[in-house]
Design a protein around this motif. Structure first.
Motif, short mmCIF file in Angstrom:
data_model
loop_
_atom_site.label_atom_id
_atom_site.label_comp_id
_atom_site.label_asym_id
_atom_site.label_seq_id
_atom_site.Cartn_x
_atom_site.Cartn_y
_atom_site.Cartn_z
N GLY A 35 0.78 -1.22 0.00
CA GLY A 35 0.00 0.00 0.00
C GLY A 35 0.82 1.28 0.00
N GLU A 36 2.13 1.17 0.17
CA GLU A 36 2.99 2.35 0.15
C GLU A 36 3.28 2.79 -1.28
OE1 GLU A 36 5.56 1.87 4.25
OE2 GLU A 36 6.49 1.23 2.39
N TYR A 37 3.58 4.06 -1.42
CA TYR A 37 3.96 4.62 -2.72
C TYR A 37 5.47 4.72 -2.79
CZ TYR A 37 -0.91 5.91 -3.27
OH TYR A 37 -2.27 5.86 -3.39
N GLN A 38 5.99 4.60 -4.00
CA GLN A 38 7.42 4.77 -4.23
C GLN A 38 7.60 5.36 -5.61
OE1 GLN A 38 9.21 0.80 -4.30
NE2 GLN A 38 9.39 0.99 -6.50
N PHE A 39 8.81 5.86 -5.88
CA PHE A 39 9.13 6.28 -7.23
C PHE A 39 10.46 5.69 -7.64
CE2 PHE A 39 10.63 9.79 -4.53
CZ PHE A 39 11.96 9.91 -4.93
N ASN A 40 10.58 5.47 -8.93
CA ASN A 40 11.83 5.04 -9.54
C ASN A 40 12.20 6.06 -10.60
OD1 ASN A 40 12.35 2.43 -8.31
ND2 ASN A 40 10.57 1.71 -9.41
N LEU A 41 13.49 6.35 -10.70
CA LEU A 41 13.99 7.16 -11.79
C LEU A 41 14.56 6.21 -12.83
CD1 LEU A 41 14.79 9.83 -13.15
CD2 LEU A 41 16.88 9.80 -11.77
N LYS A 42 14.02 6.29 -14.04
CA LYS A 42 14.50 5.44 -15.13
C LYS A 42 15.26 6.29 -16.13
CE LYS A 42 11.32 1.59 -15.10
NZ LYS A 42 10.51 0.72 -15.95
N ALA A 43 16.40 5.78 -16.56
CA ALA A 43 17.20 6.45 -17.59
C ALA A 43 16.56 6.22 -18.95
CB ALA A 43 18.63 5.90 -17.58
N THR A 44 17.09 6.88 -19.94
CA THR A 44 16.57 6.78 -21.30
C THR A 44 16.54 5.33 -21.79
OG1 THR A 44 17.43 8.97 -21.72
CG2 THR A 44 16.84 7.70 -23.64
N ASN A 45 17.52 4.52 -21.36
CA ASN A 45 17.59 3.12 -21.79
C ASN A 45 16.65 2.21 -21.00
OD1 ASN A 45 18.85 2.80 -19.34
ND2 ASN A 45 20.82 2.16 -20.17
N LEU A 77 17.56 4.99 -9.70
CA LEU A 77 17.33 5.43 -8.32
C LEU A 77 15.95 4.96 -7.89
CD1 LEU A 77 18.84 7.32 -6.21
CD2 LEU A 77 17.15 9.03 -6.85
N THR A 78 15.86 4.42 -6.68
CA THR A 78 14.59 3.95 -6.12
C THR A 78 14.37 4.62 -4.77
OG1 THR A 78 14.80 1.81 -7.21
CG2 THR A 78 13.31 1.91 -5.33
N SER A 79 13.17 5.12 -4.56
CA SER A 79 12.86 5.81 -3.30
C SER A 79 12.51 4.83 -2.20
CB SER A 79 11.68 6.76 -3.50
OG SER A 79 10.46 6.04 -3.56
N GLU A 80 12.39 5.38 -1.01
CA GLU A 80 11.83 4.64 0.11
C GLU A 80 10.33 4.51 -0.13
OE1 GLU A 80 12.17 6.98 3.68
OE2 GLU A 80 11.10 8.65 2.82
N GLY A 81 9.65 3.82 0.75
CA GLY A 81 8.19 3.73 0.67
C GLY A 81 7.55 4.87 1.45
N TYR A 82 6.48 5.40 0.90
CA TYR A 82 5.74 6.49 1.53
C TYR A 82 4.30 6.04 1.77
CZ TYR A 82 9.53 9.54 -0.15
OH TYR A 82 10.74 10.13 -0.41
N LYS A 83 3.75 6.37 2.94
CA LYS A 83 2.37 5.99 3.25
C LYS A 83 1.37 6.79 2.43
CE LYS A 83 3.41 4.18 7.74
NZ LYS A 83 3.31 4.25 9.17
N ALA A 84 1.70 8.04 2.14
CA ALA A 84 0.77 8.90 1.40
C ALA A 84 1.37 9.28 0.05
CB ALA A 84 0.46 10.16 2.19
N LYS A 85 0.53 9.35 -0.95
CA LYS A 85 0.97 9.73 -2.29
C LYS A 85 1.57 11.14 -2.29
CE LYS A 85 -0.66 10.13 -7.01
NZ LYS A 85 -1.85 10.10 -7.86
#
Length: 108
Positions: A12-22, A27-35
């Motif tokens: 149920g946690e939100y996270q973000f990933n940074l993806k390169a052009t390829n 980079l991967t974030s920690e988990g967040y309870k709220a968006k």
């Protein structure tokens, strides 16, 4: 094109990933309870990625290299994958510096 992808984990946690052009996740974030908190972390990542002093370079117990990107308050915003060499890690850092500030944001 480089992009941040916001997603919801199975717990149920939100996270973000940074993806390169390829398509590689750099980079991967920690988990967040709220968006909203996840979105704030992402904006902080964009800002702090331009400052080399915010990158904490590390070596793991199994001799792999990685880095954490930290906010001004010292909190970890995101972590990299594991790299075989310090040179590979430095290339990953340069990729974050180049890609994060202008990356588009996509929600899954």
């Amino acid at each position: 094109m480089q992009k941040f992808i916001i997603s919801k984990r199975k717990n149920g946690e939100y996270q973000f990933n940074l993806k390169a052009t390829n398509g590689a996740i750099i980079l991967t974030s920690e988990g967040y309870k709220a968006k909203a908190s996840c979105e704030k972390g992402l904006e902080s990542t964009k800002k702090n990625s331009e400052d080399d002093s915010k990158f904490d370079r590390k070596k793991s117990n199994n001799d792999k290299w990685y880095f954490n990107l930290k906010a001004g308050n010292g909190e970890i915003l995101g972590s990299s994958e594991m790299y075989e060499s310090s040179n590979g890690m430095e290339k990953g850092i340069e990729s974050v510096k180049t890609n994060a500030p202008t990356a588009m944001i996509i929600e899954e």
